[in-house]
Design a protein around this motif. Structure first.
Motif, PDB file in Angstrom:
ATOM      1  N   GLN A  74       0.829  -1.203   0.000  1.00 46.50           N
ATOM      2  CA  GLN A  74       0.000   0.000   0.000  1.00 46.50           C
ATOM      3  C   GLN A  74       0.868   1.259   0.000  1.00 46.50           C
ATOM      4  O   GLN A  74       0.570   2.230  -0.714  1.00 46.50           O
ATOM      5  CB  GLN A  74      -0.923  -0.007   1.217  1.00 46.50           C
ATOM      6  N   GLN A  75       1.948   1.245   0.784  1.00 46.17           N
ATOM      7  CA  GLN A  75       2.851   2.385   0.821  1.00 46.17           C
ATOM      8  C   GLN A  75       3.503   2.607  -0.535  1.00 46.17           C
ATOM      9  O   GLN A  75       3.619   3.745  -1.021  1.00 46.17           O
ATOM     10  CB  GLN A  75       3.922   2.148   1.888  1.00 46.17           C
ATOM     11  N   LEU A  76       3.928   1.528  -1.168  1.00 45.56           N
ATOM     12  CA  LEU A  76       4.571   1.628  -2.476  1.00 45.56           C
ATOM     13  C   LEU A  76       3.608   2.170  -3.521  1.00 45.56           C
ATOM     14  O   LEU A  76       3.974   3.031  -4.342  1.00 45.56           O
ATOM     15  CB  LEU A  76       5.088   0.256  -2.898  1.00 45.56           C
ATOM     16  N   THR A  77       2.369   1.698  -3.512  1.00 48.87           N
ATOM     17  CA  THR A  77       1.375   2.173  -4.471  1.00 48.87           C
ATOM     18  C   THR A  77       1.092   3.658  -4.264  1.00 48.87           C
ATOM     19  O   THR A  77       0.984   4.425  -5.233  1.00 48.87           O
ATOM     20  CB  THR A  77       0.076   1.371  -4.332  1.00 48.87           C
ATOM     21  N   ALA A  78       0.977   4.084  -3.010  1.00 46.27           N
ATOM     22  CA  ALA A  78       0.735   5.500  -2.717  1.00 46.27           C
ATOM     23  C   ALA A  78       1.912   6.360  -3.173  1.00 46.27           C
ATOM     24  O   ALA A  78       1.719   7.447  -3.740  1.00 46.27           O
ATOM     25  CB  ALA A  78       0.479   5.682  -1.227  1.00 46.27           C
ATOM     26  N   ASP A  79       3.140   5.885  -2.951  1.00 48.92           N
ATOM     27  CA  ASP A  79       4.321   6.648  -3.365  1.00 48.92           C
ATOM     28  C   ASP A  79       4.433   6.726  -4.880  1.00 48.92           C
ATOM     29  O   ASP A  79       4.934   7.720  -5.424  1.00 48.92           O
ATOM     30  CB  ASP A  79       5.588   6.000  -2.790  1.00 48.92           C
ATOM     31  N   ARG A  80       3.968   5.711  -5.570  1.00 48.19           N
ATOM     32  CA  ARG A  80       3.982   5.765  -7.025  1.00 48.19           C
ATOM     33  C   ARG A  80       2.952   6.767  -7.528  1.00 48.19           C
ATOM     34  O   ARG A  80       3.196   7.501  -8.482  1.00 48.19           O
ATOM     35  CB  ARG A  80       3.701   4.380  -7.601  1.00 48.19           C
ATOM     36  N   GLU A  81       1.800   6.834  -6.880  1.00 46.30           N
ATOM     37  CA  GLU A  81       0.748   7.737  -7.322  1.00 46.30           C
ATOM     38  C   GLU A  81       1.107   9.197  -7.092  1.00 46.30           C
ATOM     39  O   GLU A  81       0.764  10.053  -7.915  1.00 46.30           O
ATOM     40  CB  GLU A  81      -0.559   7.406  -6.616  1.00 46.30           C
ATOM     41  N   ASP A  82       1.776   9.517  -5.973  1.00 52.18           N
ATOM     42  CA  ASP A  82       2.048  10.930  -5.684  1.00 52.18           C
ATOM     43  C   ASP A  82       3.394  11.419  -6.214  1.00 52.18           C
ATOM     44  O   ASP A  82       3.775  12.568  -5.985  1.00 52.18           O
ATOM     45  CB  ASP A  82       1.944  11.208  -4.179  1.00 52.18           C
ATOM     46  N   GLY A  83       4.137  10.542  -6.919  1.00 50.95           N
ATOM     47  CA  GLY A  83       5.381  10.972  -7.534  1.00 50.95           C
ATOM     48  C   GLY A  83       6.631  10.753  -6.698  1.00 50.95           C
ATOM     49  O   GLY A  83       7.738  11.069  -7.158  1.00 50.95           O
ATOM     50  N   THR A  84       6.488  10.206  -5.489  1.00 52.60           N
ATOM     51  CA  THR A  84       7.663   9.959  -4.648  1.00 52.60           C
ATOM     52  C   THR A  84       8.635   9.003  -5.329  1.00 52.60           C
ATOM     53  O   THR A  84       9.855   9.205  -5.293  1.00 52.60           O
ATOM     54  CB  THR A  84       7.226   9.382  -3.291  1.00 52.60           C
TER      55      THR A  84
END
Length: 276
Positions: A74-84
């Motif tokens: 979940q953390q990885l998916t969120a970081d991919r979505e916000d550009g991190t």
């Protein structure tokens, strides 16, 4: 070493932010204490010669450690979505540092949650073997091995889902695997083919190891072969750890290569439309 130091610093900063955020701090305390309450409520009920509360404690530890992989995906998916993830790719040594920092964030938060659960559970739930230093060292070592065996798999799973909404579908198959892995009840109660499937994945071995560390020796009578299978537990978890550590960096690099500013902008626009 540069990537290791950068990742370590990043992970500590993220952990500090996590524990200083009121909502996240509440979650770190509330859910473990809620599980303590459930285990305490079961201490007056027996399963054979053992308290259901005592049997539940190793299962809760094993389940939460196993679900660390879901949190990491979940953390990885969120970081991919916000550009991190895209920013990490553009930074020297950024991808290894990102992976180390994210593993530290999720692993550190999970260990804190498990400590909040286990310390009061050991005091309030009768029937657990928690008196010796060896027990605590065994639990700590098993948890460390379990995190190394499961968290890198979260990277692989996170790479398979394009959005956080799609990633939510991951919970159902993980729950199914937990259900057939004997974390909360002896695997011997299931049909033979389900026993074989359950022993392939690390969840069964994690639950078995926790029961071996925290339950009396007599509890081994309900396990497969009436044995705690210590060598097999370490061996299977080690195989999964090696496989995950070899596969996770490769998958993460390939996923990062596919990222671009236009993809991040498109995801952000879709998220704003959903919010609107």
């Amino acid at each position: 070493m540069i990537a290791l130091r950068a990742g370590w610093r990043r992970g500590l900063i993220l952990l500090r932010q996590s524990f200083s955020n009121g909502a996240e701090l509440f979650a770190h305390v509330f859910w473990p204490l809620l599980m303590v309450g459930a285990a305490v409520a079961l201490r007056g009920r027996d399963f054979g010669a053992f308290s259901l509360g005592a049997l539940a404690v190793p299962g809760i530890l094993g389940m939460n450690a196993a679900f660390g992989m879901v949190s990491l995906s979940q953390q990885l998916t969120a970081d991919r979505e916000d550009g991190t993830l895209l920013r990490a790719r553009a930074t020297p040594h950024g991808m290894p540092a990102y992976l180390i920092g994210t593993l530290l964030l999720v692993g550190g938060g999970l260990l804190a949650d498990l400590a909040v659960f286990l310390v009061p559970a050991a005091l309030l739930v009768p029937g657990l073997v928690t008196g010796g230093l060896g027990t605590w060292l065994t639990v700590a070592g098993l948890l460390a091995l379990a995190l190394v065996a499961t968290l890198p798999l979260g990277v692989v799973l996170g790479a398979a889902f394009g959005t956080a909404r799609a990633q939510g579908l991951l919970t159902l198959p993980i729950l199914g695997l937990v259900a057939i892995s004997g974390i909360f009840y002896p695997l011997a109660a299931l049909p033979g083919w389900l026993q074989a499937v359950g022993q392939v994945f690390p969840f069964y071995w994690l639950g078995l190891g926790m029961r071996a560390a925290l339950l009396p020796d007599a509890a081994v009578a309900v396990e497969l072969g009436e044995s705690w299978r210590h060598a097999e537990t370490v061996g299977v978890l080690a195989v999964w750890a090696v496989a995950g550590l070899l596969l996770a960096p490769v998958v993460l690099r390939r996923m990062a290569r596919r990222e671009s500013g236009s993809l991040v902008a498109a995801r952000r626009e879709r998220a704003l439309r959903r919010a609107g």
